[in-house]
Scaffold this active site. Sequence first.
Site, short mmCIF file in Angstrom:
data_model
loop_
_atom_site.label_atom_id
_atom_site.label_comp_id
_atom_site.label_asym_id
_atom_site.label_seq_id
_atom_site.Cartn_x
_atom_site.Cartn_y
_atom_site.Cartn_z
N GLU A 103 0.79 -1.24 0.00
CA GLU A 103 0.00 0.00 0.00
C GLU A 103 0.82 1.29 0.00
O GLU A 103 0.66 2.14 0.87
CB GLU A 103 -0.96 -0.03 1.20
CG GLU A 103 -1.89 -1.23 1.16
CD GLU A 103 -2.71 -1.44 2.44
OE1 GLU A 103 -2.67 -0.58 3.33
OE2 GLU A 103 -3.39 -2.48 2.55
N GLU B 219 -6.40 -10.63 -1.25
CA GLU B 219 -7.19 -10.42 -0.03
C GLU B 219 -8.66 -10.34 -0.40
O GLU B 219 -9.36 -9.37 -0.09
CB GLU B 219 -6.74 -9.13 0.69
CG GLU B 219 -5.27 -9.16 1.06
CD GLU B 219 -4.81 -7.93 1.85
OE1 GLU B 219 -5.66 -7.19 2.38
OE2 GLU B 219 -3.59 -7.73 1.94
O1 9MR Z 1 -7.47 -8.38 8.54
C1 9MR Z 1 -6.50 -7.62 9.24
C2 9MR Z 1 -7.08 -7.13 10.56
O2 9MR Z 1 -7.33 -8.21 11.42
C3 9MR Z 1 -6.11 -6.15 11.19
O3 9MR Z 1 -6.74 -5.55 12.33
C4 9MR Z 1 -5.71 -5.07 10.21
C5 9MR Z 1 -4.63 -4.18 10.77
O4 9MR Z 1 -3.43 -4.89 10.93
O5 9MR Z 1 -5.20 -5.64 9.03
C6 9MR Z 1 -6.12 -6.44 8.36
O6 9MR Z 1 -5.52 -6.91 7.17
C7 9MR Z 1 -5.18 -5.91 6.21
C8 9MR Z 1 -3.99 -6.38 5.44
O7 9MR Z 1 -2.95 -6.70 6.32
C9 9MR Z 1 -3.54 -5.33 4.44
N1 9MR Z 1 -4.61 -4.93 3.56
C10 9MR Z 1 -5.86 -4.55 4.23
C11 9MR Z 1 -6.29 -5.67 5.17
C12 9MR Z 1 -7.62 -5.34 5.78
O8 9MR Z 1 -7.49 -4.20 6.56
#
Ligand code: 9MR
Length: 376
Positions: free
Chosen positions: A162, A267
């Site tokens: 990102e 994702e």
């Molecule tokens: O699914 C993840 C959630 O449990 C966490 O709280 C969050 C912050 O670390 O990250 C989520 O996963 C993210 C991923 O690592 C990167 N792209 C966006 C995802 C959804 O927020």
Amino acid sequence: MKLSKIYQLFFLAGGLGFFLSACSSALEPTTLKDGYAGKFLIGAAINTNISSGRDTASIRVLQEEFNSVSPENCMKSEVLQPEKGVFFFDDADQYVKFGEENKMAIIGHCLIWHSQAPHWFFTDENGKDVSREELIQRMKDHITTVVSRYKGKIKGWDVVNEAILDDGSWRESKFYQIIGEDFIKLAFEFARAADPDCELYYNDYSMANEGKRNGVVKMIQKIQEAGVKVDGIGMQGHCTLNFPDLNEFEKSLLAFSELGCQVNITELDLTVLPGYDPSVGADVAASQEYQQTLNPYAEGLPEEVANQLSARYTDLFKLFLKHHDKIDRVTLWGITDDASWRNDWPIKGRTDYALLFDRNHQPKPVVKELIKLVNN
Ligand code: 9MR
């Protein structure tokens, strides 16, 4: 020929037809991973309840349906290196061991991300920004330590996550502000040096947006021109019933593939809840206040919406199948609806239905349809 003989032959032929069709349907795959074998891997993000062995019901679904895992949270830098030089590997080690024991393609996520990075990473002992040299050194130490630890075990790492905004400009993260554009190239170089055989990816959300597509293409081209290899590009695929536009998604998929990179759908999930603002993409920093009207399906999903969810997942997989030669892996961001981050983002405490398996760990009707798609 006597009439009775004709009847006998007729029944014999009918029986044979029935037998053959029973045999062929017995041979048809009944799980996602078998259905999509030879097309692309089918992955799921798993949390520590799964990798520790506690959530046995989800593990059963994972073992039957999926052949790749991604770590939902346990490999983020704030978890792995909460203090400078102090690493916490317990959960990540368990995750990798779990993946090995279950013979899954194991993905690493994510080495460099502005979010979920510990505060110390960017600051000196006086709380001021560290110098460019120091931040590069810290990036190098983090990447080298983590990637070397799992060398030969991880199929591919999301090296940078990102970094580009929806309009194609650079995200003003601390990495960008202190190091400049070069931070991405350097991150890939450090990761490559630590495990030359591992696949290295750039991963981002809202990749169907034209601005983001162009920005990512430009950024990757620059890195490639500098002689650094990017093996794959991850299109996160956090969707709604009408976002993104699949034609735009396809354009991005093709543009990334034309760079010589494999594409991963990294994702995938699909919110059915109202109030989603596409301009926030999947920015974890976004948040909105809870309102009852924005949580309409707490008691169950109406059939009409369930059908829309099925149709949307089917359209997405049709597109993935059309381009299976460019796609290496499709990873769902979770297994069952109850465990999806969508229930708590951008509004806490809602009931969403974003994944392919329901709260009772049962496949939704669309799973069968997705498997059938491959044969049709
Ligand atoms: O699914 C993840 C959630 O449990 C966490 O709280 C969050 C912050 O670390 O990250 C989520 O996963 C993210 C991923 O690592 C990167 N792209 C966006 C995802 C959804 O927020």
